[in-house]
Scaffold this motif. Structure first.
Motif, short mmCIF file in Angstrom:
data_model
loop_
_atom_site.label_atom_id
_atom_site.label_comp_id
_atom_site.label_asym_id
_atom_site.label_seq_id
_atom_site.Cartn_x
_atom_site.Cartn_y
_atom_site.Cartn_z
N LEU A 87 0.83 -1.20 0.00
CA LEU A 87 0.00 0.00 0.00
C LEU A 87 0.87 1.25 0.00
O LEU A 87 1.88 1.31 0.71
CB LEU A 87 -0.89 0.03 1.24
N LYS A 96 -3.19 12.97 8.17
CA LYS A 96 -4.26 12.27 7.47
C LYS A 96 -3.66 11.62 6.25
O LYS A 96 -3.20 12.29 5.34
CB LYS A 96 -5.34 13.27 7.06
N LEU A 97 -3.61 10.30 6.26
CA LEU A 97 -3.05 9.56 5.14
C LEU A 97 -4.13 9.22 4.13
O LEU A 97 -5.20 8.74 4.50
CB LEU A 97 -2.40 8.26 5.63
N PHE A 99 -4.78 6.76 1.12
CA PHE A 99 -4.23 5.49 0.65
C PHE A 99 -4.65 5.17 -0.77
O PHE A 99 -5.78 5.50 -1.19
CB PHE A 99 -4.69 4.34 1.55
N GLY A 100 -3.77 4.49 -1.50
CA GLY A 100 -4.15 3.84 -2.73
C GLY A 100 -4.79 2.49 -2.41
O GLY A 100 -4.85 2.08 -1.25
N TYR B 33 -5.84 7.12 15.29
CA TYR B 33 -6.61 7.23 14.05
C TYR B 33 -7.50 6.01 13.88
O TYR B 33 -7.11 4.90 14.26
CB TYR B 33 -5.68 7.28 12.83
N TYR B 35 -9.49 4.03 10.70
CA TYR B 35 -9.67 3.87 9.26
C TYR B 35 -10.63 2.71 9.03
O TYR B 35 -10.80 1.83 9.89
CB TYR B 35 -8.35 3.55 8.56
N LEU B 43 -7.89 2.13 2.11
CA LEU B 43 -8.23 2.51 3.47
C LEU B 43 -8.88 3.89 3.47
O LEU B 43 -8.38 4.83 2.86
CB LEU B 43 -6.98 2.54 4.36
N PHE B 45 -10.12 7.09 5.65
CA PHE B 45 -9.94 7.79 6.92
C PHE B 45 -11.29 8.09 7.56
O PHE B 45 -12.22 8.55 6.90
CB PHE B 45 -9.18 9.10 6.65
N SER B 58 -13.60 14.53 9.84
CA SER B 58 -14.18 14.72 8.51
C SER B 58 -14.56 13.43 7.81
O SER B 58 -15.38 13.44 6.90
CB SER B 58 -13.20 15.51 7.62
#
Lengths: 109, 114
Positions: A87, A96-97, A99-100, B33, B35, B43, B45, B58
């Motif tokens: 990933l 805040k990631l 992701f693909g 976090y 997810y 994934l 958020f 958000s």
């Protein structure tokens, strides 16, 4: 709109057959790019962070590189235990990631 | 050392019921976090905590979803009146700070709504 696109979706290699996985991104305010490995039924496992174009990181048979628009994960002489989903994620504000959808890698003996 | 711990690992519930998912982060990690990972999707958020406060909610998909964190440690994600589209793997992650350190993930809770 922020986007992370990984290719190919799936890749099958013979043991020892080197290849590369691609992650292209369109994100404003990039603060870093992450590579993770995910095994079935497990959470993603951190591999690398890249912060600026031209940066490279290596770990065993894996090498990650970064340009202004994409990142590559090079796998040299892979072994069956390298089989997993890889990933890519880009870091924006507040960690805040985005992701693909990942590349599923299968390495056959 | 101990990693991020999530419970339960699997949860099957009937449509319309409420569920609570728990996350115990790595000791000393101030950022936490949530997810969501659906089949064939990346994934997604949901929410981020710094200490006990949530500066970024958000990603919560509807007002049926809520989360809290107490004592700067354990977090609970609550889904009220579950729907079939809520079926997914819910992943929790923690990190030492939000300024570029990597996220460390738990193994997730697989939620199935029947």
């Amino acid at each position: 709109e922020d986007q992370v696109t990984q290719s190919p979706e799936a890749l099958r290699l013979q043991e020892g057959e080197s290849s590369s996985l691609n992650c292209s991104y369109t994100v404003s305010g990039l603060r870093g790019l992450f590579w993770y490995r995910q095994d079935p039924g497990k959470g993603p496992e951190f591999l690398f962070t890249l912060y600026s174009a031209g940066e490279e990181k290596e770990k065993e048979r894996l090498k990650a590189t970064l340009t202004k628009k994409e990142s590559f994960l090079h796998i040299t002489a892979p072994k069956p235990e390298d089989s997993a989903t890889y990933l890519c994620a880009v870091h924006k504000s507040f960690q805040k990631l985005v992701f693909g959808t990942g590349t599923r890698l299968l390495v056959s003996p | 050392g101990a990693g991020v711990s999530q419970s339960p690992s699997n949860k099957v519930t009937e449509k319309g019921k409420d569920v609570e998912l728990r996350c115990d982060p790595i000791s000393g990690h101030t950022a936490l976090y949530w997810y969501r990972q659906s089949l064939g999707q990346g994934l997604e958020f949901l929410i981020y905590f710094q200490g006990n406060s949530a500066p970024d909610k958000s990603g919560l998909p509807s007002d049926r979803f809520s989360a809290e964190r107490t004592g700067g440690s354990v977090s609970t994600l609550t889904i009220q009146r579950t729907q079939q589209e809520d079926s997914a793997v819910y992943l929790c992650a923690s990190s030492t700070d939000p300024a570029g350190s990597p996220l460390h993930f738990g193994n997730g809770t697989r939620l199935t709504v029947t």
